[in-house]
Design an enzyme around this catalytic site. Structure first.
Site, PDB file in Angstrom:
ATOM      1  N   ASN A   1      12.145  49.111 -25.810  1.00 44.61           N
ATOM      2  CA  ASN A   1      11.079  48.048 -25.914  1.00 44.61           C
ATOM      3  C   ASN A   1      10.688  47.744 -27.361  1.00 44.61           C
ATOM      4  OD1 ASN A   1       8.732  49.502 -26.655  1.00 44.61           O
ATOM      5  ND2 ASN A   1       9.176  50.547 -24.432  1.00 44.61           N
TER       6      ASN A   1
ATOM      7  N   PRO B   1       9.449  60.319 -16.063  1.00 47.42           N
ATOM      8  CA  PRO B   1       8.031  61.133 -15.562  1.00 47.42           C
ATOM      9  C   PRO B   1       6.962  60.397 -16.381  1.00 47.42           C
ATOM     10  CG  PRO B   1       9.656  62.183 -17.535  1.00 47.42           C
ATOM     11  CD  PRO B   1      10.368  61.316 -16.773  1.00 47.42           C
TER      12      PRO B   1
ATOM     13  N   ILE C   1       4.101  60.737 -18.778  1.00 45.36           N
ATOM     14  CA  ILE C   1       3.958  61.934 -19.692  1.00 45.36           C
ATOM     15  C   ILE C   1       2.421  62.023 -19.823  1.00 45.36           C
ATOM     16  CG2 ILE C   1       4.099  62.497 -22.201  1.00 45.36           C
ATOM     17  CD1 ILE C   1       6.707  60.364 -22.284  1.00 45.36           C
ATOM     18  N   VAL C   2       1.712  61.258 -19.960  1.00 49.09           N
ATOM     19  CA  VAL C   2       0.193  61.371 -20.033  1.00 49.09           C
ATOM     20  C   VAL C   2      -0.390  62.089 -18.798  1.00 49.09           C
ATOM     21  CG1 VAL C   2      -0.689  59.261 -19.540  1.00 49.09           C
ATOM     22  CG2 VAL C   2      -1.844  60.433 -21.125  1.00 49.09           C
TER      23      VAL C   2
ATOM     24  N   LYS D   1      32.026  54.489 -23.035  1.00 47.57           N
ATOM     25  CA  LYS D   1      31.376  53.249 -23.544  1.00 47.57           C
ATOM     26  C   LYS D   1      31.608  52.298 -22.101  1.00 47.57           C
ATOM     27  CE  LYS D   1      31.729  49.091 -26.110  1.00 47.57           C
ATOM     28  NZ  LYS D   1      32.377  48.382 -27.080  1.00 47.57           N
TER      29      LYS D   1
ATOM     30  N   LYS E   1      -4.334  58.508 -13.462  1.00 51.31           N
ATOM     31  CA  LYS E   1      -3.592  59.362 -14.529  1.00 51.31           C
ATOM     32  C   LYS E   1      -4.703  60.664 -14.662  1.00 51.31           C
ATOM     33  CE  LYS E   1      -0.538  56.029 -16.047  1.00 51.31           C
ATOM     34  NZ  LYS E   1       0.709  55.674 -16.917  1.00 51.31           N
TER      35      LYS E   1
END
Ligand code: C5P
Length: 398
Positions: free
Chosen positions: A210, A305, A307-308, A289, A341
């Protein structure tokens, strides 16, 4: 508490009997977490040997202005830029006059002219010399220019006179130095920050990622360093330079970022998740490739996953801050994320605007925690980061 952690101090030693006490000043500054480099004038060398100061500070002592070897190492301009504080202790009457006149005839006086750092002097001289109108005028001039004057003390002097002019005791000098830095809010704390995007490989040459620039996370790292924290920055691939005084771990994928974060967060005080983690990764990374195959192609992805959330679950005592990039109903979605979270706080921003947020130099955010919210109007990411750190510390008594 180490109130000078992360601070870089040049201790300038000038010629005077109090120079022997500057060895103690080095020790006390280091006890408070400062990194100290010593610069001595030629006259100071008559009172204390550079070797003593070198052994104590753990760094080479700088004495010569025109020394090609020294200039090839850390030259006078580099030293001047390196420092957060130039502390001259003891400062002789002669050296204070030298400062007033802006001379550059020794390494120390050249550094004084070149440094953007805070400047403080601890005068040390005979009481009659201190009371002379020339010394008083020099002191007043330095004060007007923003130089901090520490002391002097009054009492019996080395020459037998009694009166003001003795250098302050090392403990008092170091205490005064601590007050010159207004921001020691995170002294002694460890802060872990994730920043930038993650890259999820599809094959040896392609990836999903991104547009995160890493600017917000890096600005937070810089602000936490300025506040005295030990900072570990876990960064995905970005094009910006990391702040000098942080421990940088470069990662590529979300899985790498997770393991680096779990390792760094154990024993830390604060975890700030500013990274834009890719939500999905390729189910299999092709070893070769991928070849073109007709007009359509399907890639199978699986969830990365969180993370935070994983870090928060594994470290219940950690203060965990997440980010929420939203385009609508910002506070509602952010609060939902805060609870889901198990975060201590969340920083929400509106990514539908092009002037703030992703890749921009400015940002406007809301800080949201269990029982309050605060809007930070549009400002530079550097300033915003300082304001967020200050709010976090004062609001949550970290
Ligand atoms: O769920 P969402 O991606 O909107 O949450 C954003 C917050 O969660 C950010 O703080 C981001 O760094 C963190 N995050 C994470 N791991 C993920 C996804 C998001 O740490 N896989």
């Amino acid at each position: 508490m180490s109130s000078l952690s992360n601070k870089r101090i040049i201790l300038g030693v000038t010629g005077g009997i109090a120079a022997y006490k500057s060895a103690e000043v080095v020790r006390r500054l280091q006890d408070q977490g400062a990194e100290v480099r010593v610069v001595m004038t030629p006259a100071a060398g008559e009172f204390i040997r550079p070797l003593t100061m070198q052994a104590l500070s753990g760094n080479p002592v700088h004495t010569e202005l025109l020394d090609s070897d020294a200039e090839a190492g850390m030259g006078h301009i580099e030293l001047a830029r390196w420092a957060d504080l130039l502390l001259i202790a003891p400062a002789s009457a002669d050296f204070m006059a030298n400062m007033v006149h802006g001379r550059a005839d020794s390494l120390l006086s050249a550094i004084h002219l070149a440094t953007p750092a805070i400047v403080a002097v601890a005068p040390a001289m005979n009481q009659a010399m201190w009371a002379h109108p020339a010394s008083l005028a020099n002191t007043a001039t330095l004060q007007e220019r923003g130089v901090h004057i520490i002391g002097p003390d009054a009492g019996i002097q080395a020459c037998g006179d009694v009166g003001p002019g003795r250098m302050q005791q090392p403990d008092s000098i170091v205490e005064a130095v601590g007050k010159l830095f207004k921001n020691g809010q995170l002294a002694g704390k460890t802060v872990v920050i994730t920043a930038g995007p993650t890259r999820e490989a599809l094959d040896p040459v392609r990836y999903i990622s991104n547009h995160s620039s890493g600017k917000m996370g890096y600005a937070l790292a810089q602000a936490a360093i300025e506040a005295g924290a030990k900072v570990r920055l876990i960064s995905g691939p970005v094009d910006i330079a990391a702040p000098e005084r942080c421990q940088l771990t470069r990662v590529v994928s979300a899985e790498d970022m997770l393991s680096a974060s779990l390792e760094a967060a154990a024993g830390a005080d604060v975890f700030i998740a500013a990274a834009a983690v890719a939500d999905y990764r390729a189910s299999t990374i092709e070893p070769q490739k991928i070849k073109k195959q007709g007009d359509q192609m399907t890639v199978s992805l699986e969830k990365n996953p969180d993370i935070v959330a994983t870090v928060a679950a594994a470290n219940p005592a950690l203060f965990v801050v997440g980010f929420a990039a939203e385009t609508q109903d910002i506070e509602t979605y952010a609060r939902d994320k805060l609870v889901r979270k198990k975060l201590s706080a969340i920083i929400a921003n509106d990514v539908s605007r092009s002037d703030v947020g992703f890749n921009a130099d400015e940002n406007e955010v809301s800080w949201i925690d269990a029982d309050s919210s605060k809007v930070f109007s549009k400002r530079s990411k550097a300033q915003l980061a300082r304001d967020i750190i200050e709010h976090m510390v004062s609001q949550h008594k970290l």
